[in-house]
Each structure stands twice: as structure tokens, then as C-alpha cells.
Scaffold this motif. Structure first.
Motif, PDB file in Angstrom:
ATOM      1  N   ILE A  84       0.832  -1.207   0.000  1.00 19.16           N
ATOM      2  CA  ILE A  84       0.000   0.000   0.000  1.00 19.16           C
ATOM      3  C   ILE A  84       0.865   1.255   0.000  1.00 19.16           C
ATOM      4  O   ILE A  84       0.593   2.209  -0.746  1.00 19.16           O
ATOM      5  N   ILE A  85       1.935   1.268   0.828  1.00 18.06           N
ATOM      6  CA  ILE A  85       2.801   2.451   0.865  1.00 18.06           C
ATOM      7  C   ILE A  85       3.484   2.654  -0.481  1.00 18.06           C
ATOM      8  O   ILE A  85       3.569   3.783  -0.995  1.00 18.06           O
ATOM      9  N   PHE A 127       3.957   5.680  -5.230  1.00 17.07           N
ATOM     10  CA  PHE A 127       4.081   5.705  -6.689  1.00 17.07           C
ATOM     11  C   PHE A 127       3.016   6.597  -7.318  1.00 17.07           C
ATOM     12  O   PHE A 127       3.310   7.419  -8.195  1.00 17.07           O
ATOM     13  N   ILE A 128       1.767   6.412  -6.851  1.00 15.98           N
ATOM     14  CA  ILE A 128       0.679   7.227  -7.413  1.00 15.98           C
ATOM     15  C   ILE A 128       0.896   8.703  -7.090  1.00 15.98           C
ATOM     16  O   ILE A 128       0.708   9.577  -7.953  1.00 15.98           O
ATOM     17  N   THR A 129       1.323   8.992  -5.850  1.00 15.75           N
ATOM     18  CA  THR A 129       1.533  10.391  -5.449  1.00 15.75           C
ATOM     19  C   THR A 129       2.652  11.035  -6.260  1.00 15.75           C
ATOM     20  O   THR A 129       2.520  12.166  -6.753  1.00 15.75           O
ATOM     21  N   ILE A 136       3.013  14.705 -12.949  1.00 14.60           N
ATOM     22  CA  ILE A 136       2.053  15.208 -13.937  1.00 14.60           C
ATOM     23  C   ILE A 136       1.649  16.640 -13.608  1.00 14.60           C
ATOM     24  O   ILE A 136       1.567  17.503 -14.497  1.00 14.60           O
ATOM     25  N   PHE A 137       1.408  16.875 -12.302  1.00 12.53           N
ATOM     26  CA  PHE A 137       1.030  18.229 -11.896  1.00 12.53           C
ATOM     27  C   PHE A 137       2.149  19.220 -12.194  1.00 12.53           C
ATOM     28  O   PHE A 137       1.888  20.345 -12.661  1.00 12.53           O
ATOM     29  N   ALA A 138       3.401  18.827 -11.903  1.00 11.84           N
ATOM     30  CA  ALA A 138       4.542  19.729 -12.157  1.00 11.84           C
ATOM     31  C   ALA A 138       4.647  20.054 -13.645  1.00 11.84           C
ATOM     32  O   ALA A 138       4.890  21.219 -14.022  1.00 11.84           O
TER      33      ALA A 138
END
Length: 533
Positions: free
Chosen positions: A14-15, A20-22, A28-30
Motif C-alpha cells: 500500500i505504501i 508511486f501514485i503520489t 504530472i502536476f509539475a
């Protein structure tokens, strides 16, 4: 090699997944943020350059002898208002008329990105390395009243400042990302603990091992096992239960009443009280059932497990032992009968009645030779020989005429028909026949057997009253007896089960002259394919 615990696997998975998703979202946001910021600042620079290029004062200043005196104050004032790093104004030859660094006024503009404005008259955004460093610029040509390009306006923002803006935005987003990761860690720890609680602290490999052990144990247990959940659906059924209930398919997840009629498991489900050694008839077989509630950690009833064993098998074993004992008694009776005859013969000889003694010897010899000839020459199987010989002695003691049909002929039985099964079949049928005629005026029992064809056939006929038509169907039911004795009603039921276990069938019909005939048909070839040697 040490196995990794389930909690560690869940935490790592989970971590890793959340991280990875974060990180992917941050990337992508950057990317989107940098593009959007550059576009937005680039448009600000271009709009500012276009606005300055059409200010009348600016256009007219290009006609003056000293344009810098007019253009420099205007450029600086506007630069401070819009927050640009620089506003540079140059003529058609790219000579600066305005610049943040007054010492560079009069010098040629650098960057090499003025041609599109000065030659083509275009408005555009560009990136270049100027005198102040790398920057994002908005370029606009200056047209005079004749429409000729007389100069250029360049409004710029430093790329380092743009990156700083993007970085500040990412810092805010990264703070949220850290919170998300922390929540993910907390959630994964709670999930792992909850799963560990549900599995009673066992690891997956331990659960797998227990499942394998349980399957092996359920398969090895001869008792039938059925477990249901709180809704009455079957969760566990072992092979013995399927065999006793005569089921072909696995009925897991089916309602228990569909496969276990007259079940009392719902009573235990409601009361929560165990029931021990409860006898019931199931598929014409007497079974002993134990029902035990399944409790959770809060002592709530969440299911019931029932174990049942076939009492008929126990009765069969007891019946077989009883038959063996009867054979011993029959042989004893036969010995007693012959002893009496020897005493009579001895008395005749002592009295000198030699003719009567010879007649007695010839009579007994004739009967013995006839019986032994059939038994020894036509009945080759030793088990059947022993059964018939024992019953002859019993019949003689009861003054019953026991005949073996002269047309009988049986070779050795196949291996799948063992002694215990043959004792159960012939022993019970012959005993019933002897009991039926014991109190009749005409006391006759006839045995016939043959193995001609694909079946082994036995027929036992008696001179009794026969079987009433209304009782024919009930005759082989467990517990049914015409003798009104609570200890009876097992013999014929055992015979029927034993015959069907061998793949055969049993029939009964009445003779026109009186009495009943029981016919048994057993295939020579067993279920495993065994035949005569």
C-alpha cells in the motif's frame, strides 16, 4: 528462509502504491503547472508588449532625436506595474532605447530572437538567453503611421523566477501529498491489523497449511461431516457425508434441507445447545447424529456442524459376529444330532437288532451322501459350503427339511464378494426362512444357486405363509418386522444394502403353492472390474 508477514506485505504494497501514485501525480502536476505557468506569464509578457507598442507616445518617440529620454521612463513605470523583469525597447536595427540597466542603452539587443518582429511584423513569445540571463519574452513590433516597422518591444520574465513560482506551487501540493501518504500508512496499518484479527493472527502460509490439514482430516474421517452458516447454507461437506447421503455432486453453498432432509440443525442454530447421539433414519439407514454450534469470539452462534455415523454398519458388524456364533451353534447342534443317532445305533447293536441298525445307517448315509455330493461337487465356494452346512445342522435340530436344489452349481466367488457380505446375505435369508416354517406343519426350506450367465443367482424358498402384497414394499425398510419385536427389523434391510453395495438387486414373490421366494442377483463383475479368476 524467513517468511514475510502479511502485515509487512500489506504495508509495503500500500505504501509503495500510494507513493508511486503520489509521485506520478506530482510529476504530472509539475509538468502541467510548468506549462500553464509559462503560458500564463508568456501571455502577460506578450499582452504588455502589444499594449506598449501601440501607445501613441511610444510610437511618436521613434521620430525624436533622443527617443530614450521619452521611452526609458515609460518602460520602467510599466515594468514596475506588471512585475516584469525587464522591458526593452529597440529600433529597427535592434539598438536599445530603453533598458533596466541604463548603461546598456544604445547597445544592440541580444538573444537573436527579434527577426520575426522586425522583418515579418509578428507578435510572439520566445525563450532566449539575454543580457540578464535566460528569460521568457513577449515580442511586439512598433509600426509608424505608414505601417512600417520602426522598432520592437520586448517584455520579459526570468526563467528562474518562473521556476520559483512553479516550485512554490509544488511545495503546497507536496504538503498535501505527504498527508495523503501518512493517511495511507495509517490506513494500511489498520487494514493489516484488521485482517490479522479476522485470521486469528495466522499468516497466509499457516492458513494454507491448516486448509490442507483440514482437507486431509475430513477425507480420512469415516464419519460424515456437514457444517452450515447462520443462514443454513452448507460450508463444509466431506466425502463420507456424500457417501452416506448418496450424493454425487458437491452441495456446498446449498441449503442444508435440500440434501439433509428432516435436519435438526436449525434447532441448534436457534438454541445454541449441542445435541449428542441423536438417532434418525436417513436414506433407509440408521445414523447417529451429533450437532454442535459454532461460536464466534463474542459467543454468538454463527453456524452448526453435524457429524453422523452409520449405525447400520455397526449393526452389520454385530450381525456378522452373531452369524459366526450361530454357525458355531449350528455345528454344535449338528454334532448333538449325530451323537443322538450314534446312541440309537449303539443301542440297536447291543440289543441285536442288526437289520434295524443297518437300515438306520443306510438312511443316514443316503441323505448325507446326497447332501455332500451337492455341497462338495456342485458348490465350489468354501464360504457358501460352510453357510449351508451350518444351516443344515440348525434345520435338523429344528426338525425342518432343508434341501439344496440338485441343479445348483456355483464356482468360487469373485474377490469383491467377501465372506462377511455373503454371511450377511445368505445367513439372514436362510435364518428368516427357518424361523418362518419352524411352527408350520409343513417345514421345508429350499436353497438354489447358480452362476450361469453374468450374474450369481441365489433363491431361498420356504413353505410359510408368504408375504402379504401390502407389505412387500416395507419388507426391506429399516426397523420393519412382522414379528412385533423392537430388536428386529434389521436383517432384511442389511441384506438389501449389502446386495446393492455389490451392484445387485433382491426380489421377493409368493409361490402358488404357498410360501415366499427371495431371489438375489449379484453381478460377477464388481464396481472395480473384478471378475472370476
Amino acid at each position: 528462509m524467513q517468511k514475510i508477514s502479511l502485515q509487512s506485505k500489506i504495508l509495503v504494497l500500500i505504501i509503495s502504491l500510494i507513493t508511486f501514485i503520489t509521485i506520478s501525480l506530482i510529476g504530472i502536476f509539475a509538468y502541467l503547472e510548468s506549462k500553464d505557468t509559462e503560458r500564463h506569464i508568456g501571455e502577460r509578457a506578450l499582452n504588455a508588449a502589444m499594449t506598449i507598442s501601440i501607445i501613441p507616445t511610444v510610437v511618436e518617440a521613434f521620430e525624436l532625436e533622443s527617443p530614450s529620454e521619452v521611452l526609458q521612463p515609460i518602460a520602467e513605470e510599466i515594468r514596475e506595474v506588471i512585475g516584469a523583469e525587464f522591458i526593452v525597447i529597440g529600433n529597427a536595427d535592434s539598438i536599445r532605447y530603453a533598458h533596466p540597466d541604463v548603461e546598456r542603452i544604445g547597445e544592440r539587443m541580444v538573444g537573436g530572437d527579434n527577426d520575426r518582429a522586425l522583418i515579418n511584423g509578428e507578435y510572439y513569445i520566445s525563450k532566449a538567453d539575454g543580457s540578464l540571463g535566460p528569460s521568457l519574452r513577449g515580442k511586439a513590433p512598433v509600426f509608424n503611421q505608414d505601417g512600417e516597422v520602426v522598432g520592437i518591444i520586448s517584455v520579459g520574465f526570468m526563467l528562474d523566477d518562473i521556476r520559483a513560482i512553479i516550485y512554490n506551487s509544488l511545495q503546497k501540493f507536496s504538503g498535501s501529498a505527504v498527508v495523503i501518504i501518512m493517511l495511507g500508512i495509517i490506513g494500511s496499518v489498520m487494514l493489516a491489523r484488521n485482517i490479522r484479527k479476522d485470521t486469528f493472527g495466522l499468516e497466509p502460509y499457516q492458513i494454507a497449511s491448516l486448509f490442507q490439514d483440514r482437507s486431509a482430516i475430513l477425507s480420512s474421517i469415516k464419519e460424515g461431516i456437514i457444517a452450515i452458516d447462520s443462514h443454513g447454507r452448507i460450508t463444509v461437506m466431506n466425502e463420507s457425508a456424500q457417501k452416506i447421503l448418496r450424493l454425487i455432486d458437491n452441495y456446498t453453498n446449498k441449503r442444508v434441507e435440500e440434501v439433509f432432509p428432516n435436519t435438526k440443525m436449525y434447532d441448534v442454530l436457534k438454541s445454541g445447545k449441542a445435541v449428542k447421539d441423536d438417532e434418525m433414519v436417513l436414506n433407509n439407514r440408521l445414523v447417529i447424529v451429533n450437532r454442535t454450534p459454532i461460536l464466534d469470539e463474542k459467543q454468538n452462534v454463527v453456524g452448526v456442524v453435524a457429524s453422523f455415523r452409520d449405525k447400520t454398519e455397526i449393526n452389520e458388524m454385530l450381525n456378522t459376529l452373531s452369524e459366526v456364533r450361530k454357525y458355531s451353534e449350528d455345528l454344535r447342534a449338528q454334532t448333538h444330532e449325530y451323537t443322538n443317532k450314534l446312541y440309537v445305533l449303539s443301542g440297536l447293536l447291543q440289543l441285536g437288532h442288526y437289520k434295524e441298525a443297518i437300515d438306520l445307517i443306510q438312511l443316514e448315509s443316503k441323505a448325507t451322501i446326497h447332501a455332500n455330493r451337492i455341497l462338495m461337487e456342485q458348490i465350489k465356494d468354501r464360504t457358501i459350503q460352510a453357510i449351508l452346512l451350518g444351516k443344515m445342522g440348525k434345520a435338523s435340530e429344528k426338525k425342518v427339511e432343508f434341501k439344496v436344489d440338485g441343479n445348483s452349481y456355483i464356482s468360487e466367488l469373485p474377490k469383491h464378494i467377501d465372506m462377511a457380505k455373503m454371511i450377511s446375505i445368505l445367513g439372514n435369508l436362510l435364518d428368516n426362512a427357518l424361523e418362518v416354517v419352524e411352527k408350520k406343519e409343513k417345514k421345508e426350506v429350499t436353497f438354489f444357486g447358480t452362476d450361469i450367465g453374468t450374474d450369481i443367482v441365489f433363491e431361498i424358498a420356504d413353505s410359510g405363509d408368504g408375504v402379504p402384497d401390502k407389505n412387500v414394499q416395507k419388507l426391506f425398510e429399516l426397523g420393519y418386522s412382522s414379528k412385533n419385536d423392537v430388536e428386529r427389523g434389521y436383517g432384511l434391510a442389511i441384506v438389501k444394502d449389502t446386495v446393492e453395495e455389490l451392484g445387485g438387486q433382491i426380489e421377493v414373490h409368493n409361490q402358488p403353492s404357498g410360501g415366499a421366494v427371495f431371489s438375489v442377483f449379484i453381478p460377477k463383475q464388481g464396481k472395480s472390474g473384478e471378475e472370476y479368476d
